[in-house]
Design an enzyme around this catalytic site. Structure first.
Site, mmCIF file in Angstrom:
data_model
loop_
_atom_site.group_PDB
_atom_site.id
_atom_site.type_symbol
_atom_site.label_atom_id
_atom_site.label_comp_id
_atom_site.label_asym_id
_atom_site.label_seq_id
_atom_site.Cartn_x
_atom_site.Cartn_y
_atom_site.Cartn_z
ATOM 1 C CB SER A 278 -0.963 -0.009 1.198
ATOM 2 O OG SER A 278 -1.589 -1.251 1.308
ATOM 3 C CG HIS B 290 -5.028 -2.182 -1.582
ATOM 4 N ND1 HIS B 290 -5.873 -1.471 -0.784
ATOM 5 C CD2 HIS B 290 -3.855 -2.248 -0.905
ATOM 6 C CE1 HIS B 290 -5.255 -1.129 0.330
ATOM 7 N NE2 HIS B 290 -4.017 -1.589 0.282
#
Lengths: 244, 68
Positions: A123, A146
């Protein structure tokens, strides 16, 4: 409260006793440390666990606090004895703004920086990994890419989505401008379906991260040390040219 | 605040109240260390916050050491 103050003062008292032991060493051995010998010209910044930003996370989270790292980065930039910085990353992500702040700090440093992704750089770890001058990933490490999601109170209005989208764009823009990955490719990975069990996105493993252009090379400590020494030599060389 | 992480929110913010921890960040001999205060008032090193790799070879700052 007074008791606490006394206890806190204790470690500082010890400082004077340890400096007197240093004086004893000098007197008995007739020498002190050779300047610079114990100092490493390459410093190491490890970013592990959650990146903690505006809100203190519950104590069972292992966190890296960005307010600790930012002054350290300034200290490294200022100290003439420090010539390079290696960033060790094993993070599960965390606060977007804290992560972006760290990324911007690292990318705007004048000294050579090399990052190594070990284990995981998920992330918000992705922009931090790309912020260095040169980035490495070990073959077994993974990076989860994501979409940015909201935590906490969510108000279901279109503006919420726009705000989130802008936040996501900040991450995408940083990664695209600091690595060789194309924006379309990064978005494809971010919104891919069927790769993650409970989410959309992609788990990029070592070699794939290099193939996509996200990370510069696969390698570990040895490669990173060689690279940072090479970068240090290059900056030294360019500085000498300026002087002449 | 927006957390960008693959972890679920419940992993980060558990429902049960956290145990009472006596952890704080102090400066010891000029080094920032993350310590836990024991019941007897001593401080035990949890983590050394330094970018100098040589500091980590100094056993004074090794995790678990009790600071005097």
């Amino acid at each position: 409260m007074d008791k606490d103050m006394e206890k806190k003062a204790q470690p500082q008292e010890d400082q004077s006793s340890s400096s007197s032991s240093l004086v004893q060493k000098i007197q008995s051995l007739g020498q002190t440390n050779v300047p610079q010998a114990p100092d490493s010209n390459i410093h190491v910044l490890s970013i592990v666990g959650q990146i903690e930003g505006h809100i203190q996370l519950p104590p069972q989270n292992k966190t890296t606090k960005y307010e600790h790292l930012l002054p350290q980065l300034i200290a490294i930039e200022q100290n003439p004895k420090i010539e390079g910085l290696i960033i060790l990353l094993n993070t599960v992500g965390g606060d977007v703004e804290a992560g972006l702040a760290l990324s911007e700090m690292i990318s705007s440093m004048s000294k050579p920086t090399v990052s190594i992704v070990l284990g995981g750089g998920h992330s918000i770890g992705v922009p931090i990994a790309t912020s260095a001058n040169y980035s490495f990933i070990v073959p077994t490490a993974t990076m989860t890419i994501h979409p940015v999601r909201l935590t906490g109170l969510v108000i279901g209005v279109p503006q919420t989505f726009e705000y989130l989208d802008k936040m996501q764009d900040r991450v995408i823009n940083f990664v695209v401008s600091h690595s060789n990955i194309k924006e379309e490719k990064f978005k494809d990975l971010m919104f891919a379906k069927g790769n993650l069990t409970r989410d959309i996105g992609t788990n990029v493993v070592g070699n794939d991260a290099v193939d996509y252009g996200l990370i510069d090379a696969v390698g570990g400590v040895k490669d990173a040390m060689e690279k940072i020494n090479e970068l240090i030599e290059n900056t030294k060389g360019s500085q000498q040219e300026v002087i002449q | 605040m927006i957390l960008y992480t693959p972890l679920a929110e419940t992993d980060i913010f558990p429902n049960e109240a956290g145990e009472n921890v006596n952890r704080e960040c102090v400066s010891y001999n000029g080094k920032q260390v993350y310590v836990e205060r024991n019941n007897d008032g001593t401080y035990q090193v949890l983590q050394l916050l330094s970018t100098d790799p040589q500091d980590f070879l100094d056993s004074t700052y090794a995790p678990g050491t009790i600071l005097k």
